[in-house]
Design a protein around this motif. Structure first.
Motif, PDB file in Angstrom:
ATOM      1  N   ILE A 101       0.804  -1.110   0.144  1.00 34.72           N
ATOM      2  CA  ILE A 101       0.085   0.007   0.095  1.00 34.72           C
ATOM      3  C   ILE A 101       0.984   1.445  -0.003  1.00 34.72           C
ATOM      4  O   ILE A 101       0.578   2.181  -0.550  1.00 34.72           O
ATOM      5  CB  ILE A 101      -0.867  -0.213   1.247  1.00 34.72           C
ATOM      6  N   TYR A 102       2.056   1.266   0.767  1.00 32.95           N
ATOM      7  CA  TYR A 102       2.548   2.491   1.052  1.00 32.95           C
ATOM      8  C   TYR A 102       3.370   2.610  -0.494  1.00 32.95           C
ATOM      9  O   TYR A 102       3.681   3.673  -0.965  1.00 32.95           O
ATOM     10  CB  TYR A 102       3.828   2.131   2.173  1.00 32.95           C
ATOM     11  N   ILE A 103       3.996   1.512  -1.084  1.00 31.83           N
ATOM     12  CA  ILE A 103       4.538   1.751  -2.323  1.00 31.83           C
ATOM     13  C   ILE A 103       3.768   2.023  -3.450  1.00 31.83           C
ATOM     14  O   ILE A 103       4.069   3.001  -4.177  1.00 31.83           O
ATOM     15  CB  ILE A 103       5.302   0.165  -2.764  1.00 31.83           C
ATOM     16  N   ALA A 104       2.339   1.784  -3.268  1.00 38.27           N
ATOM     17  CA  ALA A 104       1.366   2.155  -4.297  1.00 38.27           C
ATOM     18  C   ALA A 104       1.157   3.532  -4.286  1.00 38.27           C
ATOM     19  O   ALA A 104       1.056   4.407  -5.074  1.00 38.27           O
ATOM     20  CB  ALA A 104       0.232   1.353  -4.171  1.00 38.27           C
ATOM     21  N   CYS A 105       0.964   4.112  -2.828  1.00 40.24           N
ATOM     22  CA  CYS A 105       0.748   5.403  -2.628  1.00 40.24           C
ATOM     23  C   CYS A 105       1.946   6.341  -3.229  1.00 40.24           C
ATOM     24  O   CYS A 105       1.800   7.197  -3.764  1.00 40.24           O
ATOM     25  CB  CYS A 105       0.847   5.881  -1.131  1.00 40.24           C
ATOM     26  N   ARG A 106       3.174   5.871  -2.978  1.00 41.90           N
ATOM     27  CA  ARG A 106       4.295   6.554  -3.797  1.00 41.90           C
ATOM     28  C   ARG A 106       4.185   6.771  -5.129  1.00 41.90           C
ATOM     29  O   ARG A 106       4.586   7.451  -5.753  1.00 41.90           O
ATOM     30  CB  ARG A 106       5.577   5.868  -3.172  1.00 41.90           C
ATOM     31  N   LEU A 107       3.961   5.219  -5.829  1.00 43.41           N
ATOM     32  CA  LEU A 107       3.950   5.271  -7.316  1.00 43.41           C
ATOM     33  C   LEU A 107       2.641   6.235  -7.828  1.00 43.41           C
ATOM     34  O   LEU A 107       2.810   6.675  -8.841  1.00 43.41           O
ATOM     35  CB  LEU A 107       3.867   3.920  -7.683  1.00 43.41           C
ATOM     36  N   THR A 108       1.643   6.206  -6.955  1.00 47.20           N
ATOM     37  CA  THR A 108       0.317   7.094  -7.581  1.00 47.20           C
ATOM     38  C   THR A 108       0.462   8.461  -7.138  1.00 47.20           C
ATOM     39  O   THR A 108      -0.418   9.070  -7.287  1.00 47.20           O
ATOM     40  CB  THR A 108      -0.746   6.280  -7.410  1.00 47.20           C
TER      41      THR A 108
END
Length: 302
Positions: A164-171
């Motif tokens: 989730i944290y990686i996805a937040c950074r990517l998006t």
């Protein structure tokens, strides 16, 4: 234009349309043309959400967040065809095996891990207010992690929170690692360790957040004025240009900018309140504030 093939004794040219089947035929001799009529109207005339779902002909959307991606199979338990007639003995045995395979596939280990993980994802989405883009990216990353067999010996909840944290950074969805840690009930150090592990294994290099993205969040939580918000944004823009924000915690830089802006505007926003809202210690806020004042000099009052 389609040519209507009439019988020899039919000299009329009066066509009618069957609204149920879409067939166009001659009203006198009954001859049907080769092509059916096409409904050029809207997909649905429903106004409310319920009417739209009822009238839609496309079914539910495909989503990576669902364990079966929205492509579920439904096999009725009744051994009857669409007309209500009983199936033959051979077809009954065939559909019995299909139902058994369908039931077993839904309770396979892979499906179970997806169901549990995506149920937790729904809960964290509600807590953090994540957009659909971040949720879909998280589901994609979790499936990728599962396919690479990186879940062995690790907590599914920890892996999901890190995804989730990686996805937040990517998006570019501004959520801190502390936000995800609190929402997922995972220790921050454990989450940081899993996060670094996944970045290495998946070879992902997300860009760091900009401190500007956290200004409105702190301002709204502390009830600071619009003037303070604009001044803090100006401070951060100059700080970025001078390279002050490089390799710094973006939330800490945003908190320090708001602290400086509120003090210059003679607004009573305590340092303790900013610290509590941002999750940054008061000592760090003071250190970042001193660094900004030292490097920016007179520009900070502009």
């Amino acid at each position: 234009m389609n040519d209507l093939v009439h019988l020899r004794n039919c000299k009329q040219n009066s066509m009618i349309t069957d609204l149920i089947t879409g067939e166009i035929a001659c009203s006198y001799c009954g001859t049907v043309i080769t092509e059916k009529s096409v409904d050029m109207g809207n997909e649905s005339t429903g106004i409310s959400g319920g009417e739209y779902q009822t009238n839609a002909r496309t079914g539910q959307k495909i989503s990576l967040k669902m364990a079966d991606m929205g492509l579920s199979t439904i096999i009725e338990s009744k051994d009857k065809d669409s007309t209500g007639k009983s199936l033959s003995a051979e077809n009954k045995r065939t559909f019995y095996r299909l139902r058994m395979w369908d039931r077993n596939s839904r309770f396979a280990n892979t499906e179970k891990s997806y169901i549990k993980a995506f149920a937790l994802l729904d809960g964290i989405k509600a807590k953090l207010g994540l957009p659909d883009t971040a949720v879909e990216e998280t589901a994609y990353l979790f499936r990728k992690i599962r396919s690479k067999k990186l879940l062995s010996g690790r907590s599914n909840a920890g892996i999901l929170c890190a995804a989730i944290y990686i996805a937040c950074r990517l998006t570019n969805t501004p959520r801190t690692i502390q936000d995800v840690s609190s929402a997922g009930n995972i220790k921050r150090k454990q989450l940081q360790s899993i996060y670094r592990f996944l970045l290495k294994e998946l070879e992902i290099y997300p860009e760091s957040y900009s401190p500007i993205e956290f200004v409105s969040r702190i301002v709204n939580a502390t009830n600071a004025s619009e003037r303070t918000r604009r001044h803090a944004l100006k401070i951060l823009h100059i700080s970025q240009r001078k390279g002050i924000t490089a390799s710094k915690n973006p939330m800490a830089m945003a908190a320090a900018a708001i602290h400086l802006a509120s003090a210059m505007n003679k607004e009573k926003v305590s340092q303790l309140k900013i610290s509590k809202v941002s999750g940054i210690s008061a000592v760090t806020i003071r250190d970042r504030s001193k660094e900004i004042k030292r490097i920016m000099g007179g520009e900070i009052n502009g």
